[in-house]
Design a protein around this motif. Structure first.
Motif, PDB file in Angstrom:
ATOM      1  N   PHE A 135      12.727   6.211  -2.919  1.00  0.00           N
ATOM      2  CA  PHE A 135      12.013   5.625  -1.992  1.00  0.00           C
ATOM      3  C   PHE A 135      11.269   4.406  -2.127  1.00  0.00           C
ATOM      4  O   PHE A 135      10.911   3.461  -1.930  1.00  0.00           O
ATOM      5  CB  PHE A 135      11.187   6.737  -1.183  1.00  0.00           C
ATOM      6  N   PHE A 136      10.445   4.846  -3.493  1.00  0.00           N
ATOM      7  CA  PHE A 136       9.733   3.793  -4.234  1.00  0.00           C
ATOM      8  C   PHE A 136      10.485   2.621  -4.386  1.00  0.00           C
ATOM      9  O   PHE A 136      10.058   1.346  -4.281  1.00  0.00           O
ATOM     10  CB  PHE A 136       9.077   4.148  -5.553  1.00  0.00           C
ATOM     11  N   LEU A 137      11.765   2.500  -4.994  1.00  0.00           N
ATOM     12  CA  LEU A 137      12.417   1.475  -5.358  1.00  0.00           C
ATOM     13  C   LEU A 137      12.964   0.889  -4.227  1.00  0.00           C
ATOM     14  O   LEU A 137      12.974  -0.240  -4.026  1.00  0.00           O
ATOM     15  CB  LEU A 137      13.940   2.212  -6.117  1.00  0.00           C
ATOM     16  N   ALA A 138      13.164   1.465  -2.940  1.00  0.00           N
ATOM     17  CA  ALA A 138      13.649   0.965  -1.736  1.00  0.00           C
ATOM     18  C   ALA A 138      12.265   0.039  -1.411  1.00  0.00           C
ATOM     19  O   ALA A 138      12.478  -1.046  -0.742  1.00  0.00           O
ATOM     20  CB  ALA A 138      13.839   1.908  -0.626  1.00  0.00           C
ATOM     21  N   MET A 139      11.101   0.656  -1.502  1.00  0.00           N
ATOM     22  CA  MET A 139      10.050  -0.312  -1.122  1.00  0.00           C
ATOM     23  C   MET A 139       9.774  -1.594  -2.016  1.00  0.00           C
ATOM     24  O   MET A 139       9.308  -2.456  -1.608  1.00  0.00           O
ATOM     25  CB  MET A 139       8.468   0.534  -1.026  1.00  0.00           C
ATOM     26  N   VAL A 140      10.082  -1.295  -3.259  1.00  0.00           N
ATOM     27  CA  VAL A 140      10.139  -2.552  -4.112  1.00  0.00           C
ATOM     28  C   VAL A 140      11.023  -3.546  -3.621  1.00  0.00           C
ATOM     29  O   VAL A 140      10.626  -4.917  -3.704  1.00  0.00           O
ATOM     30  CB  VAL A 140      10.601  -2.155  -5.513  1.00  0.00           C
ATOM     31  N   ARG A 141      12.297  -2.914  -3.357  1.00  0.00           N
ATOM     32  CA  ARG A 141      13.128  -4.110  -2.782  1.00  0.00           C
ATOM     33  C   ARG A 141      12.601  -5.003  -1.601  1.00  0.00           C
ATOM     34  O   ARG A 141      13.045  -5.918  -1.422  1.00  0.00           O
ATOM     35  CB  ARG A 141      14.814  -3.278  -2.529  1.00  0.00           C
ATOM     36  N   VAL A 142      12.212  -3.917  -0.616  1.00  0.00           N
ATOM     37  CA  VAL A 142      11.797  -4.434   0.693  1.00  0.00           C
ATOM     38  C   VAL A 142      10.730  -5.501   0.682  1.00  0.00           C
ATOM     39  O   VAL A 142      10.789  -6.741   0.957  1.00  0.00           O
ATOM     40  CB  VAL A 142      11.355  -3.527   1.698  1.00  0.00           C
ATOM     41  N   LEU A 161       2.493   7.131  -6.740  1.00  0.00           N
ATOM     42  CA  LEU A 161       1.627   8.222  -6.716  1.00  0.00           C
ATOM     43  C   LEU A 161       2.194   9.750  -6.528  1.00  0.00           C
ATOM     44  O   LEU A 161       2.176  10.669  -7.421  1.00  0.00           O
ATOM     45  CB  LEU A 161       0.103   8.254  -5.930  1.00  0.00           C
ATOM     46  N   PHE A 162       2.968   9.923  -5.578  1.00  0.00           N
ATOM     47  CA  PHE A 162       3.529  10.902  -5.231  1.00  0.00           C
ATOM     48  C   PHE A 162       4.608  11.332  -6.109  1.00  0.00           C
ATOM     49  O   PHE A 162       5.071  12.406  -6.366  1.00  0.00           O
ATOM     50  CB  PHE A 162       4.005  10.854  -3.833  1.00  0.00           C
ATOM     51  N   VAL A 163       5.275  10.291  -6.674  1.00  0.00           N
ATOM     52  CA  VAL A 163       6.474  10.337  -7.635  1.00  0.00           C
ATOM     53  C   VAL A 163       5.704  11.269  -8.860  1.00  0.00           C
ATOM     54  O   VAL A 163       6.264  12.107  -9.220  1.00  0.00           O
ATOM     55  CB  VAL A 163       6.748   9.074  -8.071  1.00  0.00           C
ATOM     56  N   GLY A 164       4.495  10.715  -9.387  1.00  0.00           N
ATOM     57  CA  GLY A 164       3.815  11.210 -10.474  1.00  0.00           C
ATOM     58  C   GLY A 164       3.511  12.795  -9.958  1.00  0.00           C
ATOM     59  O   GLY A 164       3.514  13.875 -10.874  1.00  0.00           O
ATOM     60  N   SER A 189       0.612  -1.037   0.172  1.00  0.00           N
ATOM     61  CA  SER A 189      -0.044  -0.034   0.014  1.00  0.00           C
ATOM     62  C   SER A 189       0.694   1.173  -0.106  1.00  0.00           C
ATOM     63  O   SER A 189       0.716   2.137  -0.798  1.00  0.00           O
ATOM     64  CB  SER A 189      -0.895   0.148   1.198  1.00  0.00           C
ATOM     65  N   VAL A 190       2.057   1.231   1.020  1.00  0.00           N
ATOM     66  CA  VAL A 190       2.880   2.325   1.141  1.00  0.00           C
ATOM     67  C   VAL A 190       3.451   2.854  -0.429  1.00  0.00           C
ATOM     68  O   VAL A 190       3.614   3.641  -0.982  1.00  0.00           O
ATOM     69  CB  VAL A 190       3.683   2.064   1.912  1.00  0.00           C
ATOM     70  N   ARG A 191       3.945   1.448  -0.920  1.00  0.00           N
ATOM     71  CA  ARG A 191       4.744   1.360  -2.273  1.00  0.00           C
ATOM     72  C   ARG A 191       3.460   2.179  -3.376  1.00  0.00           C
ATOM     73  O   ARG A 191       4.242   3.100  -4.104  1.00  0.00           O
ATOM     74  CB  ARG A 191       4.958   0.099  -2.844  1.00  0.00           C
ATOM     75  N   ALA A 192       2.244   1.753  -3.413  1.00  0.00           N
ATOM     76  CA  ALA A 192       1.503   2.463  -4.391  1.00  0.00           C
ATOM     77  C   ALA A 192       1.540   3.944  -4.007  1.00  0.00           C
ATOM     78  O   ALA A 192       1.356   4.767  -5.099  1.00  0.00           O
ATOM     79  CB  ALA A 192       0.045   1.792  -4.011  1.00  0.00           C
ATOM     80  N   ILE A 193       1.322   4.361  -2.661  1.00  0.00           N
ATOM     81  CA  ILE A 193       1.316   5.728  -2.529  1.00  0.00           C
ATOM     82  C   ILE A 193       2.553   6.651  -2.958  1.00  0.00           C
ATOM     83  O   ILE A 193       2.484   7.666  -3.380  1.00  0.00           O
ATOM     84  CB  ILE A 193       0.658   5.771  -1.075  1.00  0.00           C
ATOM     85  N   VAL A 194       3.453   5.903  -2.594  1.00  0.00           N
ATOM     86  CA  VAL A 194       4.745   6.707  -3.026  1.00  0.00           C
ATOM     87  C   VAL A 194       4.936   6.960  -4.547  1.00  0.00           C
ATOM     88  O   VAL A 194       5.587   7.859  -5.112  1.00  0.00           O
ATOM     89  CB  VAL A 194       5.945   5.846  -2.468  1.00  0.00           C
TER      90      VAL A 194
END
Length: 611
Positions: free
Chosen positions: A73-80, A45-48, A38-43
């Motif tokens: 931050f999004f890439l870090a979330m993907v990795r985690v 969205l914030f990128v865009g 969920s956080v990844r999706a929000i992040v």
């Protein structure tokens, strides 16, 4: 029996506790993983939003820095998230492995898919007669290997023992590894992660496949020269007013890239397609390396997991790094990387160097892995059956001595155990008994426990002493329409094989004693000729160093005990209970049988026979 029931309950509790622990951990991780998603999706969205909202900002730092920050931050979330997903997959595998442990204790292991049926060999009928391989077999119960090497090693140990001197050392290894339930389960889990049976032979074939750049090192030299020249021209053009001759260098590199593209990709694509295998092997080797073993057998295997001062897992990580670089062929910047750096040539050369360095030792590493997996299978069996005894393999002792011997594939609640001893070379146990009284099962109990003994595993007995020998059987003989072979002739062929092994090349002595197990000898022919043939065969057996058991319904054969001191009568008997039904105690007794039950069996089946 109560003691065995308590042990089984304790083992079940251990497996249940491990399943509960892994399920709780998995639930916790799944909740965390859903939150991360969920956080990844929000992040994202914030990128865009930050990019489109701040792109007109007068500050470039804000216009591009904020979206970039959200992007990192999004890439870090993907990795985690990826790590969490892998951990959940591992937990699922560990739960399944512990569920299999419960199935073994509940005698439901026949549900396991891997039966080893392909290992049955007409040249070795004991593998089928004793249910070593195939449906409902010893192999099916024992097997806990993820790789083909482990499976083949377990198959070899169960098929025939070629070195009896190593059995005590292997027993020590099994004893030690039986204690390490987490190690055994994690080794199996790591191998199962890719979802299919790992076959190292494909890996070995790839390593030994022909190389492209090792035979064309001038291409490697050309790459290095071009990169150096182009880099020098770029520096000179930046520092001086020299014309941009570096563009010619880039053009030449582009030409080299397009000319070698097809051959390079053909050479490294087999490695990319096996990337998941490399990772699985790397994790398995790393687990083996981290563990410190005490027994000499395991310690010696552990020492082999190193080459040129580097452990196998380090070498596999090096391979993973090369593979990861070559995976850029799937990215949009692939052409740019090759035009600027001739990327494919560099990393393909590194890959081929790795293959060359490892080609002489990699098979040793996989043999170690195979032996570890096979030992893990035997150790799991030992762990589930702590009441079983490790047999003694003795050259000088009686050929075979067993106390409380039972059949390991029969549930303990239904198993009947017996004491039995083969006292000397040439000994023949002539077993008579009524139908369904347990003669065939007893032969199989002797045979399958001997197979276990020679593999290095514990056996279903309280004491088991056996001499080194070769096992041969004639139990489950069938006719063959395809080969135009009658039941009797099929029997004759099997008995002839045993005699040939006892007296090779017509000599009067054999190289290795044979433990023969023959059920209802020559049952496929008439009584008169069967008696003549059986008597002659039995006497031939007693004139050798070999020994064994022979069952028969021919009560006229019991007189053989009077003709040879090496032949002794035993029997299995039946009785009739108060309701007129047959009962069996499945206990072997001295002397010939004194009852028969063929007519009673017919009567119970509803067939009336006038006597």
């Amino acid at each position: 029996m109560n003691n065995k029931s308590n042990i089984t309950r304790n083992k079940k509790k251990i497996y249940h506790n491990r399943i509960t622990h892994y399920e709780k951990f998995q639930t916790k991780l799944q909740i965390q993983s859903d939150r991360i998603s969920s956080v990844r999706a929000i992040v994202f969205l914030f990128v865009g939003l930050s990019y489109f909202g701040l792109r007109n900002s007068p500050s470039l730092l804000i216009a591009y820095g904020v979206p970039a920050l959200f992007g990192f931050f999004f890439l870090a979330m993907v990795r985690v998230y990826g790590k969490q997903a892998l951990l959940i997959t591992k937990l699922n595998a560990l739960i399944a492995i512990n569920q299999e442990g419960l199935l073994r204790l509940e005698n439901k292991w026949s549900e396991f898919s891997f039966t080893g049926e392909e290992f049955l060999d007409e040249a070795s009928p004991h593998l089928s007669d004793l249910h070593i391989f195939g449906k409902n077999s010893l192999f099916q119960m024992l097997h806990a290997c993820a790789s083909q090497k482990g499976t083949e090693q377990l198959k070899n140990w169960l098929s025939e023992c070629s070195d009896f001197s190593i059995i005590p050392r292997r027993q020590e290894a099994v004893k030690e590894m039986a204690q390490y339930i987490s190690f055994r389960q994690h080794l199996l889990m790591e191998g199962r992660l890719i979802g299919k049976h790992l076959d190292p032979q494909q890996f070995l074939s790839w390593i030994k496949s022909p190389s492209f750049l090792l035979n064309k090192k001038w291409l490697v030299v050309l790459r290095r020269s071009m990169l150096s020249i182009t880099a020098l021209l770029i520096v000179l053009s930046l520092l001086t007013e020299m014309s941009p001759y570096w563009m010619i260098g880039i053009l030449i590199q582009a030409i080299i890239f397009f000319l070698t593209l097809g051959k390079c990709r053909t050479s490294y694509m087999p490695a990319l397609s096996r990337e998941s295998h490399f990772k699985a092997y790397g994790r398995m080797f790393e687990l083996l390396e981290r563990f410190k073993f005490k027994s000499s057998y395991l310690a010696n295997l552990h020492k082999k997991l190193e080459t040129d001062g580097l452990t196998v897992s380090r070498q596999m990580k090096r391979l993973e790094g090369i593979n990861h670089a070559l995976c850029q062929c799937y990215s949009s910047i692939y052409p740019l990387l090759n035009i600027l750096f001739l990327w494919d040539i560099h990393y393909l050369y590194q890959l081929e160097l790795w293959k060359e360095e490892m080609s002489s030792s990699i098979e040793v590493f996989f043999n170690v892995l195979g032996k570890m997996e096979a030992l893990s299978s035997l150790s799991g069996f030992a762990y589930d059956n702590p009441g079983y005894v490790y047999p003694l393999i003795r050259e000088k002792a009686s050929p075979l001595s067993a106390e409380n011997l039972g059949h390991p594939l029969i549930p303990y609640s239904e198993r009947v155990c017996n004491n039995f001893r083969i006292s000397e070379e040439g000994f023949l146990a002539l077993i008579t008994g009524s139908n369904m009284s347990g003669k065939s099962t007893f032969l199989r109990s002797i045979g399958i426990n001997t197979v276990l003994a020679f593999s290095g595993a514990p056996v279903a007995a309280s004491e088991f002493i056996v001499r080194p020998c070769k096992i041969m059987t004639c139990i489950q003989v069938t006719d063959s329409l395809r080969l135009h072979t009658s039941h009797f002739y099929a029997e004759v062929k099997e008995i002839k094989k045993i005699l040939d092994a006892i007296y090779p090349d017509g000599s009067t002595d054999e190289h290795c004693p044979i433990l023969y197990l023959i059920d209802e000898i020559f049952s496929g022919t008439n009584t008169k000729e069967r008696l003549i043939a059986s008597r002659n065969i039995a006497i031939q057996f007693t004139k050798s160093r070999s020994y064994g058991l022979l069952t028969t319904h021919d009560l006229d054969l019991v007189s053989l005990e009077d003709e040879s001191s090496l032949i002794k009568n035993f029997n299995f008997m039946d009785g009739i209970d108060g309701n007129g039904k047959m009962v069996f105690d499945y206990k072997i007794k001295d002397g010939p049988v004194t009852t028969t039950n063929a007519l009673k069996v017919l009567e119970l089946a509803g067939i009336k026979v006038r006597g």
